[in-house]
Motif scaffolding. Sequence first.
Motif, PDB file in Angstrom:
ATOM      1  N   ASP A 104      16.716  -3.039  -8.645  1.00  0.00           N
ATOM      2  CA  ASP A 104      15.301  -3.189  -9.270  1.00  0.00           C
ATOM      3  C   ASP A 104      14.532  -3.700  -8.157  1.00  0.00           C
ATOM      4  O   ASP A 104      13.302  -3.358  -7.904  1.00  0.00           O
ATOM      5  CB  ASP A 104      15.262  -3.985 -10.440  1.00  0.00           C
ATOM      6  CG  ASP A 104      15.697  -2.996 -11.684  1.00  0.00           C
ATOM      7  OD1 ASP A 104      15.861  -1.912 -11.545  1.00  0.00           O
ATOM      8  OD2 ASP A 104      16.271  -3.765 -12.690  1.00  0.00           O
ATOM      9  N   LEU A 107      13.895  -1.518  -5.239  1.00  0.00           N
ATOM     10  CA  LEU A 107      12.856  -0.449  -5.712  1.00  0.00           C
ATOM     11  C   LEU A 107      11.477  -0.961  -5.921  1.00  0.00           C
ATOM     12  O   LEU A 107      10.482  -0.008  -6.007  1.00  0.00           O
ATOM     13  CB  LEU A 107      13.608   0.219  -7.130  1.00  0.00           C
ATOM     14  CG  LEU A 107      14.612   1.418  -6.817  1.00  0.00           C
ATOM     15  CD1 LEU A 107      15.208   1.685  -8.575  1.00  0.00           C
ATOM     16  CD2 LEU A 107      14.131   2.481  -6.357  1.00  0.00           C
ATOM     17  N   SER A 108      11.340  -2.153  -6.272  1.00  0.00           N
ATOM     18  CA  SER A 108       9.904  -2.712  -6.576  1.00  0.00           C
ATOM     19  C   SER A 108       9.020  -2.451  -5.611  1.00  0.00           C
ATOM     20  O   SER A 108       7.778  -1.970  -5.992  1.00  0.00           O
ATOM     21  CB  SER A 108      10.182  -4.160  -7.038  1.00  0.00           C
ATOM     22  OG  SER A 108      10.378  -4.954  -5.791  1.00  0.00           O
ATOM     23  N   PHE A 110       8.447   0.152  -3.788  1.00  0.00           N
ATOM     24  CA  PHE A 110       7.942   1.608  -4.078  1.00  0.00           C
ATOM     25  C   PHE A 110       7.037   1.835  -5.300  1.00  0.00           C
ATOM     26  O   PHE A 110       6.082   2.459  -5.460  1.00  0.00           O
ATOM     27  CB  PHE A 110       9.051   2.555  -4.113  1.00  0.00           C
ATOM     28  CG  PHE A 110       9.863   2.509  -2.702  1.00  0.00           C
ATOM     29  CD1 PHE A 110       9.564   3.393  -1.550  1.00  0.00           C
ATOM     30  CD2 PHE A 110      11.093   1.715  -2.359  1.00  0.00           C
ATOM     31  CE1 PHE A 110      10.383   3.372  -0.341  1.00  0.00           C
ATOM     32  CE2 PHE A 110      11.907   1.611  -1.523  1.00  0.00           C
ATOM     33  CZ  PHE A 110      11.511   2.664  -0.313  1.00  0.00           C
ATOM     34  N   LYS A 111       7.644   1.120  -6.380  1.00  0.00           N
ATOM     35  CA  LYS A 111       7.024   1.268  -7.699  1.00  0.00           C
ATOM     36  C   LYS A 111       5.690   0.688  -7.631  1.00  0.00           C
ATOM     37  O   LYS A 111       4.540   1.201  -8.215  1.00  0.00           O
ATOM     38  CB  LYS A 111       7.734   0.574  -8.716  1.00  0.00           C
ATOM     39  CG  LYS A 111       8.919   1.205  -9.339  1.00  0.00           C
ATOM     40  CD  LYS A 111       9.772   0.265 -10.379  1.00  0.00           C
ATOM     41  CE  LYS A 111      10.927   1.016 -10.615  1.00  0.00           C
ATOM     42  NZ  LYS A 111      11.538   0.181 -11.593  1.00  0.00           N
ATOM     43  N   ALA A 112       5.341  -0.576  -6.710  1.00  0.00           N
ATOM     44  CA  ALA A 112       4.069  -1.066  -6.559  1.00  0.00           C
ATOM     45  C   ALA A 112       3.160  -0.158  -6.012  1.00  0.00           C
ATOM     46  O   ALA A 112       1.890  -0.129  -6.068  1.00  0.00           O
ATOM     47  CB  ALA A 112       4.091  -2.259  -5.729  1.00  0.00           C
ATOM     48  N   LYS A 113       3.498   0.736  -4.940  1.00  0.00           N
ATOM     49  CA  LYS A 113       2.646   1.747  -4.345  1.00  0.00           C
ATOM     50  C   LYS A 113       2.816   3.102  -5.040  1.00  0.00           C
ATOM     51  O   LYS A 113       2.166   4.074  -4.458  1.00  0.00           O
ATOM     52  CB  LYS A 113       3.445   1.935  -2.785  1.00  0.00           C
ATOM     53  CG  LYS A 113       3.289   0.656  -2.063  1.00  0.00           C
ATOM     54  CD  LYS A 113       4.006   0.901  -0.500  1.00  0.00           C
ATOM     55  CE  LYS A 113       3.930  -0.118   0.133  1.00  0.00           C
ATOM     56  NZ  LYS A 113       4.723  -0.051   1.578  1.00  0.00           N
ATOM     57  N   GLY A 114       3.482   3.144  -6.109  1.00  0.00           N
ATOM     58  CA  GLY A 114       3.393   4.466  -6.916  1.00  0.00           C
ATOM     59  C   GLY A 114       4.230   5.573  -6.271  1.00  0.00           C
ATOM     60  O   GLY A 114       3.838   6.721  -6.382  1.00  0.00           O
ATOM     61  N   LYS A 116       7.604   7.609  -5.902  1.00  0.00           N
ATOM     62  CA  LYS A 116       8.845   7.952  -6.694  1.00  0.00           C
ATOM     63  C   LYS A 116       9.943   7.948  -5.606  1.00  0.00           C
ATOM     64  O   LYS A 116       9.920   8.308  -4.809  1.00  0.00           O
ATOM     65  CB  LYS A 116       8.519   9.210  -7.424  1.00  0.00           C
ATOM     66  CG  LYS A 116       9.629   9.682  -8.290  1.00  0.00           C
ATOM     67  CD  LYS A 116       9.516  11.039  -8.943  1.00  0.00           C
ATOM     68  CE  LYS A 116      10.823  11.324 -10.223  1.00  0.00           C
ATOM     69  NZ  LYS A 116      10.555  12.645 -10.750  1.00  0.00           N
ATOM     70  N   SER A 276      12.619   9.889  -1.043  1.00  0.00           N
ATOM     71  CA  SER A 276      11.387   9.553  -1.501  1.00  0.00           C
ATOM     72  C   SER A 276      10.888  10.850  -2.280  1.00  0.00           C
ATOM     73  O   SER A 276      10.829  11.871  -1.465  1.00  0.00           O
ATOM     74  CB  SER A 276      10.439   8.997  -0.503  1.00  0.00           C
ATOM     75  OG  SER A 276       8.877   9.098  -0.571  1.00  0.00           O
TER      76      SER A 276
END
Length: 319
Positions: A104, A107-108, A110-114, A116, A276
């Motif tokens: 996690d 991955l955080s 990448f999630k913050a920038k949207g 996948k 990505s």
Amino acid sequence: MQSNFRIYQLFILLILTFSCQEEKNNNNNNNNDNDVPEDTPVKGKIHIFSESSFKPAILPEKNTFEGIYTNAKIDISFTSERSAIDSFLRGKTEMIVVGRPLNDKELSPFKAKGIKVIQDIMAKDAIAFVLNKNFPDSLLSLNQLRDILSGKVKNWRDISPSFPLGKIVIAADQSNSGNLFFLKDSLGLDIKNIEIFSADSVAGVIDYVKGHSNAMGIIGVSWLSDADNIDSNDYYKQIKVAGLYEDDKEKFSLPFQGNIADGSYPLKRNIYLIYSGARTGLRTGFASFILGDRGQKIILKTGIVPAKMPGRDIEFKYE
């Protein structure tokens, strides 16, 4: 005089018209360059990073893919698991092949920038323990393995009087190899204080074990499992592969394809293809190929276990 002036005006007008048209064309070309991606699913160039243990699995995929799609170029850097993951996190590559999924924390960003991140299982392999060809016994219990890897047992004679004299030397391709981290997590070990002989490559591990009767090498089994690969056959002839068992020595299991598939070999693992999903490109095309029927047949041939069993082509003849 007036005629010459009109010709001069016409000449200036033509120059201005041509300049405007050229600027418009340049703008259109620039816009097109921005709109068209650098690669497509079957064309372009990408650079991916792979944990070195998985070279026998990913290299045939690359070679076959490039043979089919001649406008595709895939460069692969083989390195440690940590280095491959760091390269992905820092944006140096958009695809990696490693032995674990990202956590996690990783991955955080990448999630913050949207963005996948796709984490597909492409195959299953196992950790193999290799011993000197003259080693008297090639069976080890998981408890014995834990004692060796934790440093609790340092000499072979402490395990069995039939084992060779001398200190146990653990050899790996790299001191920060993903194989070691997998064993740490799977067996619940603290390996920070364990002495590891870093052989720099799997071939180096095999050579070291071949020349030292007290050594135990740790490698990915795909380096030994392809019966059609000359290097795999050569490696296999030079060493012994240890069989593992829980409590009953008679129920030992070797890291063979069938034992990995049915789960009887205890130290099996997934191979992850992480990339990505920000846009479609050569990496998504390569991933689709690996996970498709043809790519999974390549995995099957290497002697490890495909993520999904490929179909068989059966030809019916009618007379």
